[in-house]
Design an enzyme around this catalytic site. Structure first.
Site, PDB file in Angstrom:
ATOM      1  N   THR A 189       0.806  -1.227   0.000  1.00 38.04           N
ATOM      2  CA  THR A 189       0.000   0.000   0.000  1.00 38.04           C
ATOM      3  C   THR A 189       0.839   1.279   0.000  1.00 38.04           C
ATOM      4  O   THR A 189       0.311   2.363  -0.191  1.00 38.04           O
ATOM      5  CB  THR A 189      -0.926   0.069   1.236  1.00 38.04           C
ATOM      6  OG1 THR A 189      -0.104   0.093   2.406  1.00 38.04           O
ATOM      7  CG2 THR A 189      -1.874  -1.107   1.287  1.00 38.04           C
ATOM      8  N   THR A 192       0.527   4.009  -2.685  1.00 35.16           N
ATOM      9  CA  THR A 192      -0.755   4.728  -2.588  1.00 35.16           C
ATOM     10  C   THR A 192      -0.691   5.771  -1.475  1.00 35.16           C
ATOM     11  O   THR A 192      -1.153   6.908  -1.638  1.00 35.16           O
ATOM     12  CB  THR A 192      -1.904   3.724  -2.335  1.00 35.16           C
ATOM     13  OG1 THR A 192      -1.946   2.828  -3.437  1.00 35.16           O
ATOM     14  CG2 THR A 192      -3.238   4.430  -2.197  1.00 35.16           C
ATOM     15  N   CYS A 381     -11.537   4.625 -44.524  1.00 35.87           N
ATOM     16  CA  CYS A 381     -10.851   5.880 -44.823  1.00 35.87           C
ATOM     17  C   CYS A 381      -9.679   5.632 -45.778  1.00 35.87           C
ATOM     18  O   CYS A 381      -9.912   5.403 -46.958  1.00 35.87           O
ATOM     19  CB  CYS A 381     -10.435   6.567 -43.528  1.00 35.87           C
ATOM     20  SG  CYS A 381     -10.298   8.348 -43.736  1.00 35.87           S
ATOM     21  N   MET A 384     -10.408   2.729 -47.804  1.00 33.99           N
ATOM     22  CA  MET A 384     -11.287   2.909 -48.969  1.00 33.99           C
ATOM     23  C   MET A 384     -10.506   3.513 -50.128  1.00 33.99           C
ATOM     24  O   MET A 384     -10.621   3.073 -51.278  1.00 33.99           O
ATOM     25  CB  MET A 384     -12.480   3.810 -48.649  1.00 33.99           C
ATOM     26  CG  MET A 384     -13.424   3.915 -49.857  1.00 33.99           C
ATOM     27  SD  MET A 384     -14.570   5.306 -49.863  1.00 33.99           S
ATOM     28  CE  MET A 384     -13.658   6.492 -50.845  1.00 33.99           C
ATOM     29  N   HIS A 507     -15.230   6.974 -40.554  1.00 28.26           N
ATOM     30  CA  HIS A 507     -14.751   6.034 -39.532  1.00 28.26           C
ATOM     31  C   HIS A 507     -15.927   5.445 -38.753  1.00 28.26           C
ATOM     32  O   HIS A 507     -16.330   5.987 -37.727  1.00 28.26           O
ATOM     33  CB  HIS A 507     -13.803   6.745 -38.565  1.00 28.26           C
ATOM     34  CG  HIS A 507     -12.504   7.111 -39.188  1.00 28.26           C
ATOM     35  ND1 HIS A 507     -11.416   6.264 -39.181  1.00 28.26           N
ATOM     36  CD2 HIS A 507     -12.123   8.208 -39.875  1.00 28.26           C
ATOM     37  CE1 HIS A 507     -10.411   6.840 -39.819  1.00 28.26           C
ATOM     38  NE2 HIS A 507     -10.808   8.018 -40.251  1.00 28.26           N
ATOM     39  N   GLU A 509     -16.014   2.985 -36.880  1.00 23.28           N
ATOM     40  CA  GLU A 509     -15.640   2.440 -35.573  1.00 23.28           C
ATOM     41  C   GLU A 509     -15.994   3.364 -34.414  1.00 23.28           C
ATOM     42  O   GLU A 509     -16.218   2.913 -33.295  1.00 23.28           O
ATOM     43  CB  GLU A 509     -14.133   2.099 -35.543  1.00 23.28           C
ATOM     44  CG  GLU A 509     -13.164   3.271 -35.616  1.00 23.28           C
ATOM     45  CD  GLU A 509     -12.779   3.674 -37.034  1.00 23.28           C
ATOM     46  OE1 GLU A 509     -13.577   3.413 -37.960  1.00 23.28           O
ATOM     47  OE2 GLU A 509     -11.699   4.279 -37.240  1.00 23.28           O
TER      48      GLU A 509
HETATM   49  N1  GLN Z   1      -4.633   9.971 -45.350  1.00 21.90           N
HETATM   50  C1  GLN Z   1      -5.955   9.946 -45.873  1.00 21.90           C
HETATM   51  C2  GLN Z   1      -6.554  11.339 -45.964  1.00 21.90           C
HETATM   52  O1  GLN Z   1      -6.094  12.237 -45.347  1.00 21.90           O
HETATM   53  C3  GLN Z   1      -6.845   9.032 -45.055  1.00 21.90           C
HETATM   54  C4  GLN Z   1      -7.068   9.507 -43.667  1.00 21.90           C
HETATM   55  C5  GLN Z   1      -7.568   8.444 -42.742  1.00 21.90           C
HETATM   56  O2  GLN Z   1      -7.462   7.264 -43.029  1.00 21.90           O
HETATM   57  N2  GLN Z   1      -8.086   8.834 -41.588  1.00 21.90           N
HETATM   58  O3  GLN Z   1      -7.504  11.561 -46.652  1.00 21.90           O
END
Ligand code: GLN
Length: 530
Positions: A189, A192, A381, A384, A507, A509
């Site tokens: 302890t 802490t 992002c 893609m 994004h 996520e």
């Molecule tokens: N680098 C890319 C852009 O700026 C993709 C960004 C990312 O994946 N967040 O458009």
């Protein structure tokens, strides 16, 4: 009037302060109270947007387009509330706004100082979060560890807030480490005790101690800590190590954390409703199948760089009752490896976001592999943008297809700088950020996923798909299943001939929740675990 919970950390960083803060918020929400969360980060950057993922992990983006610390992702996942610009305050933000006021002459000739000008600014950020959210309780986490030079102005501000509002309206939770010493086989302890002593030296007496330890603290240890730290024994709570963070709120609940807080605030201890969270824990503990998903990126040495992606994959796994095992594939190494060997057990491939040219070749190879071998694919992002480049080069025979980000003189700029980005000089806060609408085409995979024609998703990018190439890609079998209705920017693409090939410019996520996974991750994991 709102009540304020402040969560500080002691001894070492990385103890789960963010999870503790989120758990408190979840429990109070489950008791029927409106909660809001906020994080103070003592660094000088205005926001983490300009920091390398290696330094800081992922940059989490809120709906209003604020680039924030990754802890805000935990907050949103736990409390399922949208946070905003009042939720992440850095030293950089505080000083910028004080200096701006000084230049405007707002301080009327005063010497501008840490106390009271910087501390007033910080206090106002706390009060602003309460006011704009209308929350009953605001939970503020203070980054770093007590004793750090750079967090002192924040701690001093909290001391002043306690002075202004009193013990009925403010509560300090101090998260510390109780280490286990191998050899003597004991929990200790002392660290802490020292940390609390240091905190008292700064004028703050914690009300609750959350002790991170590998096992529950014994009664006698809690008594000892109570004596040395002047914290009631029942307010000394153990944060036992857990494999899955979603267990933590339940552990804290069992030790009456939320009741202790509500009682100090003189608030009613309403009946708690933790039903959906308890079901979640049951699911998490009983995943009977496993699926390997390869995550191909260049920051794979630091998993925090992809924290929300990892979470979103797990959440979709919970829905489909599978444990998602991520295979971390460093795209730079991939260039020289045998893809059949690397992806031998892989059931789905994901290429998440990223910046810069390094590692791109390997990511494109992985995308080609997924496309040709009919392996479920999700691109996010940068993922893609690369999926489109790969398709243009290999399927449409546009060999020089590239992104202006990697080659600003490229002959076939399939991915181009957005018009509004062309004159931007500052790097910080100037990406296309936060929520933008997306119109979804009926009859597409994407429509099946969302079951809606109009969605909004969070963005963080500077480059975009160049619509001049739309026609030729469409002719070759790519479908542009989502576009922004105002700007016509491409938001989602898919290849219907493929088993499951979807990629998006935003994004997804960031919007996934443990109890409500995101539609794009949902279908990706569903198809990968078939
Ligand atoms: N680098 C890319 C852009 O700026 C993709 C960004 C990312 O994946 N967040 O458009």
């Amino acid at each position: 009037m709102a009540k304020y919970v402040f969560v500080t950390g002691g001894v070492v960083s990385g103890l789960g302060k963010g999870i503790t803060a989120s758990s408190i918020a979840l429990l109070l929400k489950s008791r029927g109270y409106k909660v809001f969360m906020q994080k103070f980060d003592p660094y000088i950057n205005v926001d983490p947007g300009t920091m390398s993922p290696y330094q800081h992990g992922e940059v989490f983006v809120t709906a209003d387009g604020t680039e924030t610390d990754l802890d805000l992702g935990h907050y949103e996942r736990f409390i399922d509330e949208e946070l905003n610009y009042t939720s992440n305050i850095t030293t950089g933000k505080v000083y910028s706004s004080v200096i701006e006021k000084e230049r405007r002459g707002d301080y009327l000739g005063a010497t501008v100082q840490i106390v009271p000008h910087i501390t007033n600014e910080i206090k106002n950020k706390v009060y602003e979060a309460a006011k704009t959210s209308g929350a009953d309780v605001v939970i503020t986490e203070i980054g770093g560890t007590i004793g750090d030079l750079e967090s002192q102005a924040f701690i001093e501000s909290l001391r002043q807030i306690r002075g202004e509002l009193g013990i009925d309206n403010t509560l300090f939770v101090h998260v510390t480490l109780v280490p286990y010493i191998y050899g003597s086989g004991e929990l200790k302890t002392k660290p802490t005790q020292h940390s609390v002593a240091e905190m008292r030296g700064l004028g703050i007496q914690p009300d609750i101690l959350v002790c991170r330890a590998p096992e529950m603290l014994s009664d006698s240890m809690r008594e000892k800590l109570a004596l040395y730290c002047s914290v009631p024994k029942e307010n000394i709570i153990t944060a036992k190590d857990e494999k899955n963070i979603y267990h933590i709120p339940i552990n804290l609940y069992e030790q009456k954390m939320d009741e202790i807080i509500l009682k100090q605030f003189g608030m009613k201890v309403n009946k708690i409703n933790l039903g959906s969270w308890e079901n979640l824990i049951k699911t998490v503990d009983n995943l009977n199948k496993e699926v390997e998903i390869a995550l191909v990126g260049k920051y794979t040495g630091l998993h925090d760089a992809y924290l929300s992606v990892m979470e979103a994959l797990s959440h979709a796994g919970y829905k489909h009752k599978v444990k998602v095992n991520i295979k971390w594939v460093d795209s730079e190494r991939l260039e020289n490896e045998n893809l059949d060997v690397v992806f031998k057990n892989t059931k789905g491939i994901i290429v998440p976001g990223g910046f810069g040219e390094r590692g791109i070749k390997g990511m494109i190879m992985a995308i080609k592999y997924a496309r040709e071998k009919n392996i479920p694919f999700l691109g996010i992002c940068l993922g893609m943008q690369l999926a489109v480049i790969e398709f243009a080069r290999d399927v449409c025979n546009i060999k020089k297809a590239d992104s202006v980000e990697f080659d600003n003189m490229c002959e076939e700029p399939i991915i181009d700088l957005m018009a509004e980005q062309k004159n931007i000089i500052n790097m910080g806060g100037t990406l296309r950020l936060g929520n933008y609408d997306c119109q979804i085409k009926r009859g597409t995979l994407t429509y099946d996923d969302y079951k809606s024609e109009k969605i909004a998703e969070r963005h963080r990018h500077r480059y975009e798909f160049n619509n001049k190439y739309k026609e030729v890609l469409e002719k070759n079998g790519m479908v542009f299943s989502g576009v922004n209705p105002e700007s016509d920017l491409v938001e989602i693409i898919e290849i219907p001939k493929h088993k499951h090939f979807i990629a998006c410019q935003f994004h997804p996520e960031f919007k996934s929740r443990p109890v409500r996974c995101h539609p794009l991750f949902d279908s990706f994991i569903r198809e990968s675990s078939k």
